[in-house]
Design a protein around this motif. Structure first.
Motif, PDB file in Angstrom:
ATOM      1  N   ARG A 204      48.693  39.448  57.883  1.00  0.00           N
ATOM      2  CA  ARG A 204      47.454  39.579  57.129  1.00  0.00           C
ATOM      3  C   ARG A 204      47.567  38.764  55.836  1.00  0.00           C
ATOM      4  O   ARG A 204      48.549  38.905  55.100  1.00  0.00           O
ATOM      5  CB  ARG A 204      47.195  41.048  56.811  1.00  0.00           C
ATOM      6  N   VAL A 205      46.582  37.928  55.570  1.00  0.00           N
ATOM      7  CA  VAL A 205      46.567  37.088  54.376  1.00  0.00           C
ATOM      8  C   VAL A 205      45.348  37.469  53.537  1.00  0.00           C
ATOM      9  O   VAL A 205      44.215  37.448  54.035  1.00  0.00           O
ATOM     10  CB  VAL A 205      46.528  35.585  54.734  1.00  0.00           C
ATOM     11  N   ILE A 206      45.598  37.820  52.280  1.00  0.00           N
ATOM     12  CA  ILE A 206      44.537  38.314  51.396  1.00  0.00           C
ATOM     13  C   ILE A 206      44.475  37.436  50.148  1.00  0.00           C
ATOM     14  O   ILE A 206      45.494  37.077  49.573  1.00  0.00           O
ATOM     15  CB  ILE A 206      44.812  39.773  50.984  1.00  0.00           C
ATOM     16  N   LEU A 207      43.251  37.102  49.736  1.00  0.00           N
ATOM     17  CA  LEU A 207      43.019  36.397  48.477  1.00  0.00           C
ATOM     18  C   LEU A 207      42.062  37.226  47.631  1.00  0.00           C
ATOM     19  O   LEU A 207      40.965  37.588  48.082  1.00  0.00           O
ATOM     20  CB  LEU A 207      42.417  35.007  48.727  1.00  0.00           C
ATOM     21  N   GLU A 208      42.463  37.535  46.405  1.00  0.00           N
ATOM     22  CA  GLU A 208      41.610  38.252  45.462  1.00  0.00           C
ATOM     23  C   GLU A 208      41.429  37.387  44.215  1.00  0.00           C
ATOM     24  O   GLU A 208      42.410  36.842  43.691  1.00  0.00           O
ATOM     25  CB  GLU A 208      42.223  39.593  45.067  1.00  0.00           C
ATOM     26  N   ILE A 209      40.178  37.285  43.749  1.00  0.00           N
ATOM     27  CA  ILE A 209      39.866  36.480  42.567  1.00  0.00           C
ATOM     28  C   ILE A 209      39.229  37.404  41.526  1.00  0.00           C
ATOM     29  O   ILE A 209      38.215  38.064  41.800  1.00  0.00           O
ATOM     30  CB  ILE A 209      38.897  35.331  42.918  1.00  0.00           C
ATOM     31  N   GLU A 210      39.834  37.468  40.338  1.00  0.00           N
ATOM     32  CA  GLU A 210      39.315  38.341  39.290  1.00  0.00           C
ATOM     33  C   GLU A 210      38.026  37.764  38.710  1.00  0.00           C
ATOM     34  O   GLU A 210      37.955  36.584  38.360  1.00  0.00           O
ATOM     35  CB  GLU A 210      40.366  38.508  38.180  1.00  0.00           C
ATOM     36  N   GLN A 211      37.021  38.626  38.611  1.00  0.00           N
ATOM     37  CA  GLN A 211      35.722  38.222  38.098  1.00  0.00           C
ATOM     38  C   GLN A 211      35.637  38.475  36.590  1.00  0.00           C
ATOM     39  O   GLN A 211      36.529  39.087  35.986  1.00  0.00           O
ATOM     40  CB  GLN A 211      34.615  38.983  38.824  1.00  0.00           C
ATOM     41  N   ALA A 212      34.521  38.054  35.978  1.00  0.00           N
ATOM     42  CA  ALA A 212      34.354  38.171  34.526  1.00  0.00           C
ATOM     43  C   ALA A 212      34.348  39.628  34.065  1.00  0.00           C
ATOM     44  O   ALA A 212      34.796  39.950  32.954  1.00  0.00           O
ATOM     45  CB  ALA A 212      33.055  37.485  34.094  1.00  0.00           C
ATOM     46  N   ASP A 213      33.880  40.551  34.929  1.00  0.00           N
ATOM     47  CA  ASP A 213      33.819  41.955  34.536  1.00  0.00           C
ATOM     48  C   ASP A 213      35.097  42.718  34.865  1.00  0.00           C
ATOM     49  O   ASP A 213      35.149  43.938  34.717  1.00  0.00           O
ATOM     50  CB  ASP A 213      32.618  42.636  35.208  1.00  0.00           C
ATOM     51  N   GLY A 214      36.134  42.008  35.326  1.00  0.00           N
ATOM     52  CA  GLY A 214      37.391  42.658  35.635  1.00  0.00           C
ATOM     53  C   GLY A 214      37.533  43.105  37.082  1.00  0.00           C
ATOM     54  O   GLY A 214      38.632  43.491  37.503  1.00  0.00           O
ATOM     55  N   SER A 215      36.447  43.057  37.855  1.00  0.00           N
ATOM     56  CA  SER A 215      36.535  43.399  39.278  1.00  0.00           C
ATOM     57  C   SER A 215      37.109  42.219  40.063  1.00  0.00           C
ATOM     58  O   SER A 215      37.264  41.122  39.523  1.00  0.00           O
ATOM     59  CB  SER A 215      35.153  43.770  39.815  1.00  0.00           C
ATOM     60  N   PHE A 216      37.401  42.445  41.340  1.00  0.00           N
ATOM     61  CA  PHE A 216      37.993  41.403  42.183  1.00  0.00           C
ATOM     62  C   PHE A 216      37.109  41.156  43.402  1.00  0.00           C
ATOM     63  O   PHE A 216      36.676  42.100  44.071  1.00  0.00           O
ATOM     64  CB  PHE A 216      39.390  41.821  42.663  1.00  0.00           C
ATOM     65  N   SER A 217      36.832  39.861  43.665  1.00  0.00           N
ATOM     66  CA  SER A 217      36.251  39.484  44.956  1.00  0.00           C
ATOM     67  C   SER A 217      37.400  39.295  45.933  1.00  0.00           C
ATOM     68  O   SER A 217      38.474  38.824  45.556  1.00  0.00           O
ATOM     69  CB  SER A 217      35.438  38.199  44.828  1.00  0.00           C
ATOM     70  N   LYS A 218      37.187  39.670  47.175  1.00  0.00           N
ATOM     71  CA  LYS A 218      38.297  39.723  48.124  1.00  0.00           C
ATOM     72  C   LYS A 218      37.940  39.014  49.420  1.00  0.00           C
ATOM     73  O   LYS A 218      36.832  39.150  49.933  1.00  0.00           O
ATOM     74  CB  LYS A 218      38.653  41.181  48.414  1.00  0.00           C
ATOM     75  N   GLN A 219      38.893  38.246  49.926  1.00  0.00           N
ATOM     76  CA  GLN A 219      38.793  37.647  51.253  1.00  0.00           C
ATOM     77  C   GLN A 219      40.035  38.031  52.045  1.00  0.00           C
ATOM     78  O   GLN A 219      41.150  38.019  51.511  1.00  0.00           O
ATOM     79  CB  GLN A 219      38.678  36.124  51.174  1.00  0.00           C
ATOM     80  N   ASP A 220      39.815  38.372  53.302  1.00  0.00           N
ATOM     81  CA  ASP A 220      40.899  38.888  54.143  1.00  0.00           C
ATOM     82  C   ASP A 220      40.863  38.126  55.465  1.00  0.00           C
ATOM     83  O   ASP A 220      39.845  38.132  56.159  1.00  0.00           O
ATOM     84  CB  ASP A 220      40.672  40.390  54.373  1.00  0.00           C
ATOM     85  N   TRP A 221      41.957  37.438  55.792  1.00  0.00           N
ATOM     86  CA  TRP A 221      41.982  36.628  57.014  1.00  0.00           C
ATOM     87  C   TRP A 221      42.969  37.213  58.026  1.00  0.00           C
ATOM     88  O   TRP A 221      44.108  37.561  57.683  1.00  0.00           O
ATOM     89  CB  TRP A 221      42.388  35.193  56.715  1.00  0.00           C
ATOM     90  N   ARG A 222      42.506  37.301  59.239  1.00  0.00           N
ATOM     91  CA  ARG A 222      43.377  37.634  60.366  1.00  0.00           C
ATOM     92  C   ARG A 222      42.697  37.098  61.613  1.00  0.00           C
ATOM     93  O   ARG A 222      41.590  37.505  61.930  1.00  0.00           O
ATOM     94  CB  ARG A 222      43.595  39.135  60.479  1.00  0.00           C
ATOM     95  N   TYR A 223      43.328  36.157  62.298  1.00  0.00           N
ATOM     96  CA  TYR A 223      42.722  35.497  63.448  1.00  0.00           C
ATOM     97  C   TYR A 223      43.310  36.068  64.732  1.00  0.00           C
ATOM     98  O   TYR A 223      44.470  35.821  65.071  1.00  0.00           O
ATOM     99  CB  TYR A 223      42.944  33.979  63.401  1.00  0.00           C
TER     100      TYR A 223
END
Length: 657
Positions: A204-223
């Motif tokens: 499982r490969v996960i990418l999280e990017i911190e946003q301006a309000d401190g929350s995280f956008s998340k992408q999760d890859w599994r093929y």
């Protein structure tokens, strides 16, 4: 005029990570920190490839730092038995230290990995404001930090218990002084992580990017569908003309390759769009390389055999690799025990053995699939045959224009059969003897040979109206189909160009270098648009041959080639590390191209998959600056100027005396 002092104190020894900070471009890309972060991600991916990690988690934080976490075994934190320094400190602060050496002896921590020489994460440390490493291993949490490019190394601190959890967490603050942009391009990072998920089944490969309000956008890859699903996604809605073919094959104990070496692939033919992505030990090779050449060779041979078996080829049509592979899209993941890349950023694979490895692994399964799915096989064959027929029509048009001209091609020109400018190559070869070897070594379909007798006249100061008085210059001009012109000539002067690549191939000695210089002078002075458009190249034939004896049944005899003394020393050192004695290595020096066997010449200077050929470019210099330099070096009345130049800068020249 003051003279700079030049004595023993003028020499400086770069220690530790200083070489990376002094010349970062030699070790990583400097447009952004992406490759530097990729080195950390690749270490986590190597743990997954070895079967010890099931997840890779990347966080991009607002303060510019990036965190990479895996659940692998965790980097060892104990002291190295020889260096007496904690291994985690060695990994992040010492160049050429790592767990990916000694693969052949069995002492390596990884059988297959992208890391080769222990430079990777040490470069990350050198170009970072701060690096924090947290290791979970043997029930303990260990933390250590590296500050100011590794100049300050913290103590390893035990920060608590972790039970049975293991893994490594690395947080990196890139130093913006070393990069054009201090931020990692998110689209490039996403593409890299997505590819890791594709190439690591079950991870499982996960990418999280911190946003301006401190929350995280998340992408999760599994093929779940692996390579074929990824290929269809990359084709972005284009429908395959035949079903995507995907499988994998790796060497066993009784094969010619190391156990586990091989490849996985997905290939398809789509209407209107083509892509190709390749990887070696999970490292993306964006510039391709020899493994892609092996894929194309295997596909071409498989389709050609299928066409011959079913008697599908029309009379008079000769199939070429580009006919079969020109519209093919693919994703290729190769595994090599000891891959050789072009440069530290690993954008291109140079390992010559990869051509045979990938083609041999692919051929039999692909042929079996074609013959089990005859309808799909016939569809692929139809695509290739129609492409070949279209190519032949284009060649006939070119032939008519060629035959209607007044110029007669030189009698000593061994022309190629193809009429496609983008694939044709003309080799300008020193001497009839070398020309004979080159004719036997060439691909008759796309490679032409023009032997040149002796040294071409220095054309820098020749009047263009008198240029064709020299027979060799006349033959070169007629063969390439371009008349002499000035630098400001329109693109139309190249309208009748007959070859996409004009390759100068001379002996690897002083005389050969002189012939290269004279030909380059001719092209730069009288055919400048040819150089500006990127049609002129220089072949680099080897100076030395190194024959290596066999090592048992699984290690047949090998042969290496070296361009110069420095590369010869490097090859010797590497073979000695493999366990050979120096007296076991047979070293021969080529006196010239004519002495080389056609097979040797083909492998080192003519076969596109394995040769070394350099493009000739004008760089950033203005034409006035180039003309002034060549006036000094090649002008007949500049003898005194050349002498003064040699006295001033002669120490900068590498001369073979």
């Amino acid at each position: 005029m003051s003279q700079k002092q030049y004595d023993e104190s003028s020499f400086r020894v770069l220690k530790g990570l200083e070489p990376v900070r002094e010349r970062p471009g030699m070790y990583t890309r400097t447009d952004s920190p992406c490759h530097m972060i990729q080195e950390v991600i690749d270490n986590a991916a190597d743990e997954a490839l070895a079967g010890f990690a099931k997840s890779i988690h990347v966080q991009v934080l607002r303060d510019g730092s990036i965190t990479v976490t895996d659940d692998g075994r965790g980097i060892p934190v104990g002291p190295h038995p020889v260096e007496k320094v904690p291994v985690v400190v060695l990994a992040y602060t010492v160049l050429h230290a790592g767990g990916k050496f000694d693969k052949k002896s069995g002492n390596s921590a990884y059988a297959f990995s992208g890391g080769l020489h222990g430079v990777g994460v040490a470069v990350t440390t050198a170009l970072s404001l701060r690096v924090e490493v947290e290791v979970r291993r043997e029930g303990k949490i260990h933390q250590v930090s590296f500050v100011d490019g590794g100049r300050e190394i913290g103590e390893i601190v035990e920060a608590g218990n972790c039970g049975r959890q293991t893994g490594t967490r690395v947080r990196v603050w890139p130093d913006g002084r070393y990069f054009d942009s201090p931020r990692v391009p998110m689209n490039e990072l996403e593409r890299l992580l997505r590819s890791k998920a594709v190439l690591l089944p079950g991870v499982r490969v996960i990418l999280e990017i911190e946003q301006a309000d401190g929350s995280f956008s998340k992408q999760d890859w599994r093929y779940e569908d692996g390579l074929p699903g990824y290929l269809r996604e990359m084709m972005n809605g284009f429908e395959p003309l035949v079903p995507v073919y995907s499988t994998e094959k790796y060497a066993g104990e009784d094969e010619d390759y190391a156990p586990g070496e091989g490849a996985a692939w997905a290939i398809g033919w789509f209407d209107g769009h083509q892509i190709g992505e390749s990887y070696v030990n999970l490292i993306p090779t964006v510039a391709g390389g020899t493994h892609e050449s092996g894929l194309r060779a295997g596909v071409f041979e498989g389709v050609r055999n299928f066409i011959e078996h079913h008697s599908l080829l029309p009379k008079g049509v000769k199939l070429q690799q580009e006919d079969v592979c020109g519209r093919m899209s693919f994703v290729l993941s190769a595994r090599l025990l000891d891959p050789q890349f072009q440069g530290q950023v690993k954008e291109k694979l140079n390992s010559r053995e990869a051509v045979k490895l990938v083609s041999s692994m692919l051929l039999n399964p692909f042929e079996a699939w074609l013959n089990q799915n005859v309808e799909q096989g016939r569809a692929i064959a139809d695509i290739a045959i129609r492409q070949a027929q279209s190519r032949l029509k284009d060649a006939q048009k070119v032939e008519k224009r060629k035959s209607s001209g007044v110029a007669v091609l030189p009698g000593k020109l061994a022309d190629c059969e193809s009429g496609r400018i983008d694939e044709n190559e003309l080799y300008l070869v020193e001497g009839d003897s070398a020309g004979g070897s080159a004719k036997l070594a060439r691909d008759r379909e796309t490679q032409a040979i023009l032997p040149l007798r002796g040294k071409v006249q220095n054309a820098w100061e020749i009047d263009p109206n008198r240029l064709f008085a020299n027979a060799e210059i006349h033959d070169v001009s007629v063969a390439i189909g371009v008349d002499p012109h000035k630098a400001d000539a329109p693109d139309a002067v190249l309208a009748n160009l007959r070859y996409g690549k004009i390759i100068i191939m001379a002996d690897a000695d002083v005389d050969g270098s002189h012939i290269q210089t004279l030909l380059l002078t001719l092209f730069l002075r009288h055919f400048p648009r040819l150089v500006a458009a990127g049609h002129v190249f220089i072949a680099l034939p080897p100076l030395y041959r190194v024959d290596v004896p066999a090592q048992g049944k699984k290690r047949p005899p090998r042969r290496f080639y070296a361009l110069d003394d420095g590369e010869l020393t490097s090859i010797r050192d590497r073979l000695i590390k493999e366990g050979f004695r120096e007296d076991q290595l047979e070293v021969g020096r080529f006196k010239g191209l004519g002495e080389m066997q056609p097979a040797q010449l083909k492998e080192t200077a003519m076969a596109p998959a394995t040769r070394r050929v350099l493009p000739v470019t004008l760089g950033e210099l203005a034409h006035a600056e180039i003309d002034a330099l060549f006036d000094l070096l090649m002008g007949k009345g500049e003898a005194s100027g050349r002498r003064a130049w040699m006295e001033l800068k002669g120490n900068l020249v590498e001369a073979d005396l």
